[in-house]
Design a protein around this motif. Structure first.
Motif, short mmCIF file in Angstrom:
data_model
loop_
_atom_site.label_atom_id
_atom_site.label_comp_id
_atom_site.label_asym_id
_atom_site.label_seq_id
_atom_site.Cartn_x
_atom_site.Cartn_y
_atom_site.Cartn_z
N VAL A 23 -25.90 160.30 17.01
CA VAL A 23 -24.72 161.15 16.82
C VAL A 23 -24.38 161.86 18.12
N THR A 24 -25.42 162.31 18.82
CA THR A 24 -25.23 163.00 20.09
C THR A 24 -24.55 162.10 21.11
N LYS A 25 -25.00 160.86 21.20
CA LYS A 25 -24.43 159.92 22.16
C LYS A 25 -22.97 159.63 21.83
N LEU A 26 -22.68 159.35 20.58
CA LEU A 26 -21.33 158.99 20.20
C LEU A 26 -20.35 160.14 20.42
N LEU A 27 -20.82 161.37 20.21
CA LEU A 27 -19.93 162.52 20.37
C LEU A 27 -19.79 162.97 21.81
N PHE A 28 -20.88 162.94 22.57
CA PHE A 28 -20.89 163.61 23.88
C PHE A 28 -21.34 162.74 25.05
N ARG A 29 -21.70 161.49 24.80
CA ARG A 29 -22.15 160.57 25.85
C ARG A 29 -23.48 160.99 26.50
N ASP A 71 -27.28 161.16 27.55
CA ASP A 71 -28.25 160.08 27.73
C ASP A 71 -29.65 160.52 27.33
N TYR A 72 -30.31 159.68 26.52
CA TYR A 72 -31.69 159.90 26.12
C TYR A 72 -32.46 158.59 26.29
N GLU A 73 -33.78 158.68 26.18
CA GLU A 73 -34.67 157.56 26.46
C GLU A 73 -34.28 156.29 25.70
N GLY A 74 -34.02 156.41 24.41
CA GLY A 74 -33.75 155.23 23.60
C GLY A 74 -32.36 154.63 23.80
N ASP A 75 -31.47 155.36 24.46
CA ASP A 75 -30.10 154.88 24.60
C ASP A 75 -30.02 153.63 25.46
N ARG A 76 -30.96 153.44 26.36
CA ARG A 76 -30.92 152.25 27.22
C ARG A 76 -31.21 150.99 26.41
N LEU A 77 -31.72 151.14 25.20
CA LEU A 77 -31.94 150.01 24.30
C LEU A 77 -30.82 149.86 23.28
N ARG A 78 -30.23 150.98 22.90
CA ARG A 78 -29.21 150.95 21.85
C ARG A 78 -27.79 150.73 22.39
N TYR A 79 -27.49 151.31 23.55
CA TYR A 79 -26.12 151.29 24.06
C TYR A 79 -26.09 150.75 25.48
N ALA A 101 -25.36 141.09 21.67
CA ALA A 101 -25.41 139.62 21.62
C ALA A 101 -26.82 139.07 21.63
N MET A 102 -27.83 139.93 21.70
CA MET A 102 -29.21 139.48 21.76
C MET A 102 -29.63 138.84 20.43
N LYS A 103 -30.53 137.86 20.51
CA LYS A 103 -31.07 137.23 19.31
C LYS A 103 -32.56 137.51 19.12
N HIS A 104 -33.27 137.79 20.23
CA HIS A 104 -34.72 137.94 20.13
C HIS A 104 -35.25 139.23 20.77
N GLY A 105 -34.36 140.14 21.17
CA GLY A 105 -34.82 141.34 21.84
C GLY A 105 -33.81 142.46 21.77
N ALA A 106 -34.20 143.62 22.31
CA ALA A 106 -33.36 144.81 22.23
C ALA A 106 -32.24 144.80 23.25
N ILE A 163 -16.43 156.30 20.54
CA ILE A 163 -17.31 155.87 19.45
C ILE A 163 -17.21 154.36 19.26
N LYS A 164 -16.00 153.84 19.27
CA LYS A 164 -15.79 152.40 19.13
C LYS A 164 -16.53 151.62 20.22
N ASP A 165 -16.44 152.08 21.45
CA ASP A 165 -17.09 151.38 22.55
C ASP A 165 -18.61 151.38 22.41
N PHE A 166 -19.18 152.51 22.06
CA PHE A 166 -20.64 152.58 21.90
C PHE A 166 -21.11 151.71 20.74
N LEU A 167 -20.38 151.75 19.63
CA LEU A 167 -20.77 150.94 18.48
C LEU A 167 -20.66 149.46 18.80
#
Length: 395
Positions: free
Chosen positions: A4-10, A12-20, A26-31, A281-285
């Motif tokens: 929610v924090t990322k979508l609202l305010f951009r 950056d946190y540790e896990g965002d490099r895997l989620r966004y 487009a990955m099939k076997h990894g993050a 929000i659209k771009d991140f999703l």
């Protein structure tokens, strides 16, 4: 998982490099490109609590056949070779494994980031310091309400106070710690109190989980929140996240196990006339791609069996005692469900098959669909968007 924090305010946190990250959807076997999936290892079924919604059906017994220390190290070696970015030690209660510290430190030395999911009741000041010293990057502590509500749900009097002590012990030594809260009909009224709580206790992260009907939670469909309650919960989460940001409080707020949360945030921004936020929000999703169980996220159980996620333990792809994790994870020729998860959109039925947000949701959570409809590819009953909303899609 929706930040929610990322979508609202951009932010950056540790896990965002895997989620966004570009290309992740487009990955099939990894993050993300060049790395394997995030793996949760339910390292033991033994636990000192008896939670009503436990997907592992954990108990206080000692269970035979769980990975030995040597087998676990071999498993971690395989993950390192696959460039798995993070290993989440979970349970049962992972701190009841005598070799937890040895294995977590071993994972870190192999460049597999160790994180910990725990009920927090065993984290003394000494344990908190040791967790930090061996390089555990994050500790998620589960609470399902405050005081009596939590203890009733956790099946143990005093669980709340002991978990509170664990949280405070982590904060005291500078260990990054967060709260894990599973929303249900018994505790939804606690949401505002939870935000007050994390501010008061100086907790810097909270994950609001949607209930999944699995394990001891399989019979809890009637205790889940209604669509209207889900929407009100998201309104509260969004409003309180904004309040933290406006007051300069650095808090990472996430929701887990229901990707329609992202679509709801987009629709809310559109309805409020905030075109810039809606586009953000659209771009991140779009970069995330929605639920990625069997793609960017997988689970290994105490005996070494590989599953799509921790809630879908009745579907097994192989065992790490017999084959390397990478080989199991990519073997779509011999597992129809694994192949389907990696390209599921054509298989989805019901509302999911016609939803215009499918690219941002990816069919949401399969375990709930199967639990309610009896079909693995049916629509997720926890989607709270209306029939009209799912036909709007992104502008």
């Amino acid at each position: 998982m929706i930040s929610v924090t990322k979508l609202l305010f951009r932010d950056d946190y540790e896990g965002d490099r895997l989620r966004y990250v570009h290309g992740a959807h487009a990955m099939k076997h990894g993050a993300a490109p060049g790395i394997g999936p995030v793996v949760v290892w339910n390292s033991t079924r033994t636990c000192n609590l008896n939670c009503r919604h436990c997907y592992m059906e954990a108990d206080s017994a000692c269970h035979q056949g769980e990975l030995s220390t040597d087998e676990a190290k071999h498993f971690i070696d395989d993950l390192a070779d696959y460039r798995v970015p993070a290993l989440l030690f979970s349970g049962g209660e992972p701190l009841m494994r005598k070799d937890f510290f040895e294995l977590a430190e071993y994972a870190g030395a192999k460049s597999v980031r160790p994180t910990l999911s725990t009920n927090g009741t065993l984290i003394t000041p000494e344990v908190a310091q040791r967790i930090k010293d061996i390089g555990v990057t994050y500790v998620g502590i589960s609470l399902d309400g405050l005081a009596d509500v939590n203890d009733s749900f956790r099946g143990r009097a005093g669980a709340y106070e002991r978990a509170m002590a664990g949280i405070r012990n982590c904060v005291a030594v500078g260990q990054r710690v967060g709260l894990r809260f599973t929303i249900n009909s018994h505790n939804i009224a606690e949401l505002d109190n939870i935000f007050d709580f994390i501010e008061r206790e100086e907790i810097n992260r909270v994950c609001f989980y949607h209930l999944v009907y699995s394990g001891r939670g399989a019979g809890m469909t009637a205790e889940d929140v209604t669509p209207a309650e889900s929407r009100r919960a998201m309104d509260t989460i969004i409003a309180r996240t904004r309040d933290f940001a406006e007051r300069g409080l650095k808090k990472e707020i996430l929701t887990v196990d229901n990707h329609c949360d992202g679509a709801y945030m987009y629709l809310k921004a559109v309805a409020e006339g905030d075109e810039a936020l809606a586009k953000q929000i659209k771009d991140f999703l779009g970069t995330n791609g929605g639920n990625r169980s069997g793609i960017a996220f997988g689970e290994v159980d105490p005996e070494g069996f590989v599953h799509p996620d921790q809630f879908t333990r009745h579907i097994t792809f192989g065992n790490v005692k017999e084959r390397p994790f990478r080989e199991i994870w990519q073997d779509t020729d011999n597992n129809e469900i694994l192949a389907g998860l990696k390209d599921r959109k054509p298989l989805l039925t019901g509302r999911c098959s016609t939803c215009k947000f499918i690219g941002a949701c990816n069919g949401n959570f399969r375990a709930r669909a199967e639990a309610v409809h009896g079909s693995f590819w049916a629509s997720d009953p926890a989607c709270y968007l209306t029939d009209e909303e799912i036909q709007k899609g992104f502008v």
